[in-house]
Enzyme design. Sequence first.
Site, PDB file in Angstrom:
ATOM      1  N   HIS A  38      10.041  10.497   4.714  1.00 37.88           N
ATOM      2  CA  HIS A  38      10.285   9.374   5.625  1.00 37.88           C
ATOM      3  C   HIS A  38       8.934   8.767   5.949  1.00 37.88           C
ATOM      4  CE1 HIS A  38       8.550  11.590   8.932  1.00 37.88           C
ATOM      5  NE2 HIS A  38       9.252  12.638   8.540  1.00 37.88           N
ATOM      6  N   SER A  90      13.012  15.059   9.235  1.00 35.53           N
ATOM      7  CA  SER A  90      12.605  15.799   8.039  1.00 35.53           C
ATOM      8  C   SER A  90      13.673  16.773   7.552  1.00 35.53           C
ATOM      9  CB  SER A  90      11.303  16.554   8.304  1.00 35.53           C
ATOM     10  OG  SER A  90      10.245  15.656   8.468  1.00 35.53           O
ATOM     11  N   GLU A 130       4.161  21.446   0.559  1.00 34.55           N
ATOM     12  CA  GLU A 130       4.252  20.396   1.581  1.00 34.55           C
ATOM     13  C   GLU A 130       2.957  20.209   2.377  1.00 34.55           C
ATOM     14  OE1 GLU A 130       6.246  21.258   5.198  1.00 34.55           O
ATOM     15  OE2 GLU A 130       6.643  19.158   5.679  1.00 34.55           O
ATOM     16  N   ASP A 153       9.876  25.554   9.513  1.00 33.11           N
ATOM     17  CA  ASP A 153      10.013  24.121   9.772  1.00 33.11           C
ATOM     18  C   ASP A 153      10.916  23.485   8.699  1.00 33.11           C
ATOM     19  OD1 ASP A 153       9.608  21.760  11.130  1.00 33.11           O
ATOM     20  OD2 ASP A 153       7.608  21.390  10.305  1.00 33.11           O
ATOM     21  N   ASP A 167       4.703  14.969   4.069  1.00 31.39           N
ATOM     22  CA  ASP A 167       5.677  14.692   5.131  1.00 31.39           C
ATOM     23  C   ASP A 167       5.276  13.430   5.894  1.00 31.39           C
ATOM     24  OD1 ASP A 167       7.391  14.932   7.533  1.00 31.39           O
ATOM     25  OD2 ASP A 167       7.844  16.896   6.692  1.00 31.39           O
ATOM     26  N   HIS A 211       2.653  11.730  14.408  1.00 30.95           N
ATOM     27  CA  HIS A 211       3.449  11.800  15.642  1.00 30.95           C
ATOM     28  C   HIS A 211       2.573  11.710  16.883  1.00 30.95           C
ATOM     29  CE1 HIS A 211       7.694  12.330  14.792  1.00 30.95           C
ATOM     30  NE2 HIS A 211       7.417  13.173  13.824  1.00 30.95           N
ATOM     31  N   HIS A 239       9.633   8.270  13.608  1.00 30.35           N
ATOM     32  CA  HIS A 239       9.741   7.927  12.191  1.00 30.35           C
ATOM     33  C   HIS A 239      10.153   6.474  11.993  1.00 30.35           C
ATOM     34  CE1 HIS A 239      10.624  12.440  11.189  1.00 30.35           C
ATOM     35  NE2 HIS A 239       9.463  12.252  11.771  1.00 30.35           N
TER      36      HIS A 239
END
EC number: 3.1.3.1
Lengths: 663, 663
Positions: free
Chosen positions: B497, B224, B446, B283, B175, B455, B621
Amino acid sequence: MRRSATTATALLLGAATLASAQTYQRLGACPKLGCVFPPDQTEFLAGQLFDIRLEVHAPVNGSEATNGVPDEKFTFCIQNGKGPCEDANKFFKAKEPTLEKWTFQYYEDLFARDAKTPTVVNVAAKAYRALSLSQPGTYAAKLTYNGGGQTVANWVVRKPATHRKAKNVLFFIGDGMTQAMITAARLIAHKSINGKYQSLMQMDQMDNLGHQMTHSIDSFITDSANSATALYTGKKSTVNALGVYVDSSKTPFDDPKVETIAELFRRRIGGALGIVSTAYIADATPAGLCSHTRDRGQYASIVTEYLYNATFLNSTFAWPTSCQGPDVIFGGGAEQFIAGKGSPNGTDFYKAFQAQGYNVIHNNTELQAAGTKDKTLGIFSVSNMAKWIDRNVMRDNLKGMKDSPTGDGTDATDQPGLKEMTIKAIDILQARQKKGKGEGWFMMSEAASIDKMMHVLDYDRALGDLLELDDTIRASIDHLKKIGEYKNTLIVVTADHGHGFDVFGGADTKYLAAQSTDRKKRDAVGVYANSGLSGYTTSPGSLPNNQTGPNFPVQWNPRYTYAAGFGANPDHRETYAINTKGPRVPATAGTDGTYGVNPADNQAGFTVEGTLPTDESQGVHSLTDVSVFANGPGAEAFKGVYNSIDIFFKIADALALGRTDGH
Amino acid sequence: MRRSATTATALLLGAATLASAQTYQRLGACPKLGCVFPPDQTEFLAGQLFDIRLEVHAPVNGSEATNGVPDEKFTFCIQNGKGPCEDANKFFKAKEPTLEKWTFQYYEDLFARDAKTPTVVNVAAKAYRALSLSQPGTYAAKLTYNGGGQTVANWVVRKPATHRKAKNVLFFIGDGMTQAMITAARLIAHKSINGKYQSLMQMDQMDNLGHQMTHSIDSFITDSANSATALYTGKKSTVNALGVYVDSSKTPFDDPKVETIAELFRRRIGGALGIVSTAYIADATPAGLCSHTRDRGQYASIVTEYLYNATFLNSTFAWPTSCQGPDVIFGGGAEQFIAGKGSPNGTDFYKAFQAQGYNVIHNNTELQAAGTKDKTLGIFSVSNMAKWIDRNVMRDNLKGMKDSPTGDGTDATDQPGLKEMTIKAIDILQARQKKGKGEGWFMMSEAASIDKMMHVLDYDRALGDLLELDDTIRASIDHLKKIGEYKNTLIVVTADHGHGFDVFGGADTKYLAAQSTDRKKRDAVGVYANSGLSGYTTSPGSLPNNQTGPNFPVQWNPRYTYAAGFGANPDHRETYAINTKGPRVPATAGTDGTYGVNPADNQAGFTVEGTLPTDESQGVHSLTDVSVFANGPGAEAFKGVYNSIDIFFKIADALALGRTDGH
């Protein structure tokens, strides 16, 4: 943008094992007190020429202090495979080199720098010149010193391709171009409907995709000289070095040389050679094809080396190969040709080229009119050439520059672009190539100002020049098809390093300008869903009007712009709107000599305090792997992930430049 | 890290052609006053289920103001190729949908937002549920309204593969993972000598390299959820949307759905299905495989949809397909399972899974001991699972979290990593697959916290989890070889992304900490030659000791670190040293509610003022294309440059999931 040479080098790993990578190193690629260049892990093309430099260091003080007397009786032998280690003089049939001695100093870390306590190192050294290894296999080069200490450099001579696949090579370099920039350029120049692009970059449509690692031999961030050396010679080197490994001596001309792809192409095949750049032509990326110096700032010697070999400049050592006067040289940098302080010995260097039979031209009109029979030198401006945006959209910015390549103080308003230079270069190379074994040509074409404009945080101009590169690749493919050479031509597109650029959202430039505080101005940035869509591909009541050619934005100053940036900045201001008056100068020196916000730049913007040392006036290079795109014979080899040096070997193999016969 | 849903949507292009992309849009992918979803440019897998949503908008005020009465007598027809446009009821053999009406409002720009002057829009709408198109070709879906106005959506049903190439698919998602991060991870975990890596990332060694474009349907930056929808359904959508296009109605459950790769795999083949993530399992990236909602925050319904189809949740519309209870679900997110405000209807949702035959496990010991016969739900922590660095290097950070998945208030100190979860999942899927036509399995695995740690600007933890992903890919390949399934398994590794991360130099953390002013601290950053070499792969007197497994740094806190960052930041401080106490919180809200430097974070660092709106507490992002790496049957299709939606079609073709027989 040129980096000033860093004269201080610093400690990597001493004779005792030190733990950390460090900011300052004693000598890159020399982890012990005995140094061998080419160093451990070097790979060679069979028959590629190279020098050997041997050094024994005796630090007088500091963490590796010795008695300060370097061992002058060091010995050096070469072991091929599992054979005996043979004395190098015998192995290479070379005579014993002269012993050299010098002293250098460096700082071990930033505290030592601040305290002005350098470490002094005495050196004993020798050099062999213009050797080669023609038999594929492994070699161990062993330097023995200090009564038994040893430094071993393991070398590999790669098995060369025996069959020439490509007649021609067209090698495009987008200086500093990352995938994030290509993505941003696609966003602003290609129309998207509901998430689907209606047209694509030419790079997106190439047949083979790869990634290359750009790091240096002795630091993880490279400059363009160092990476040009990797791409053109297959050897990692040091920041600021062109076609050499960096030794510790003072002169920038005696460092150990390696033969470049251009020199090999001339020596092995005798094919036609072209060099095209939007930079000044003595800049690192074009210079790396023909030059050999540890200091990319030696501009006068760099332009001299386009015509003559390195022995011409420095008769104390022999370097028999050269670019032999490329058939085409197109770019900026008239200051190395107009008689004056920038030109070789102050002479009119245009005349030197004319004396060697060159047709010398100075603007796009002359370029278009030029014949294809003669060698051609096109110098179109003082310094770097104008940017695509200024040449095509904001032409007023060409005025008042006094950058005419003739040196008459007028403006260079009739400059060609990368596309015009590249297409004409193809025609000249095509006409000048030999018949038979010597047929074919090699050209490097550089979009230099992607890097130069990223350095000054002028993202729009960087992307404009990236789009010009893409347009040039497209036009070159079309032209090669037209003249029947497309199927014979290996086309490689890549970069030499990155800048940590990425788009992170959109900005409402009208709202930003209307706010009165920095924190409110930042509110004009839209992220995620609020990034919106590209405003660059629509204009009121019209589809893209192509007035500036296909695949460029139809407007450069929409209200809603992209917002982008780096993690590495000097203090500066952001408005996220294009600078209509020409390239940015984001930071200027204050009274204390350190760099802060340029008071004249982006006055409506908000201030971003920087992350870089305050002696940096610009953004800096970054680590990211860069993309490689390739079409044509030999292009399949460019798929996947590899080191920058592999580009040299892949091109050399497509041209079958390696030779195992010792000639 | 979850983005709060942006309830305000905004104007893209009105009935009159407006020039610019804008921060706020009326309704994404609806450029006119009549809206068709799936919108123009949609591509379908043959036989893939989808809903249709039709809307007619009547703005009461604002730039597109009408009389405020939406046309309720709109008509809708479908044209196949060059045939006639057939009324949709007849074309799809569907009964006339019920007319729906609602009102929504939005701001046209930031000035309107500040002035609190929304534009109000009245809507007339209809929806068709669970249709499909099985004949490859082109279709024009035409909505006619307002006495002749028309919105045309051009659709393409792609010709599907008829031959199944891959028995199994193992789909890894890093991710937020960009090539710049992969490059940085290689730097810190793999030893380099004189510019040559002595080992490589597993990703570097995959057989096929591609790039995919991650932009949204209605903004150029995705989240996401939106990108999961693209990867799993082949349809671009809107930020926060899972398996739907976003309509303008208020409820997050009635938006037009599209069938996912997991639902298709269950319905077409009946193969075994696995979902593994280091995030909470509700998520976006895991949820996107089975969920259909425009609001990724509907966690209770998301976990319900793992077991039941969407009709179970909302009986007002029919959605016949579902994930049918995946064979394996491993991750965090106990708060959706422990009876309480986060769980479906406040019930103990572990029990709901047990009632469906699931073996429910809660730690690595139980994971290792678990059999392979039963469906298995492994929930290993409250919220996101612990990061690789904290689990392996700084284990004290696992204490005091009170995040036991049992809800007993103890710490989840025995959490498995991505590797342990993935390998066990392979074994369960392998054991539970059917024989004959239904054989094979599909798993998504993932590495969620690459994104989550980027982040919060915690680059070290992000790279640690990236290296764990690479280690997991390597171990999975080895395991698949061991059990004889490697040659049957398509392995795809990609991201959803980027974040605008890049390494731009090195930092002397000791020097930085010793300086007293921000500007002096910045002097600790070394760029170009002074970036030095990686300090992460050496430790005093030793080669990499592999104490934490191969291919990870041997020290995480060397004196000389890498220096990295984004262009998109909240106000924060930088030290460029690892945060040893656990993940960073770079910015906190001040008394005015806006975000500034967290006083507790990086106290020895220097302050960097941000570039993001002051209501953003984290990084965001970015746009850059992300890399795709693929091995195995069908993997050749992943070479080159393409759109994110193409990943869905390439996987579907490897599994031959498209059907032209109408079933």
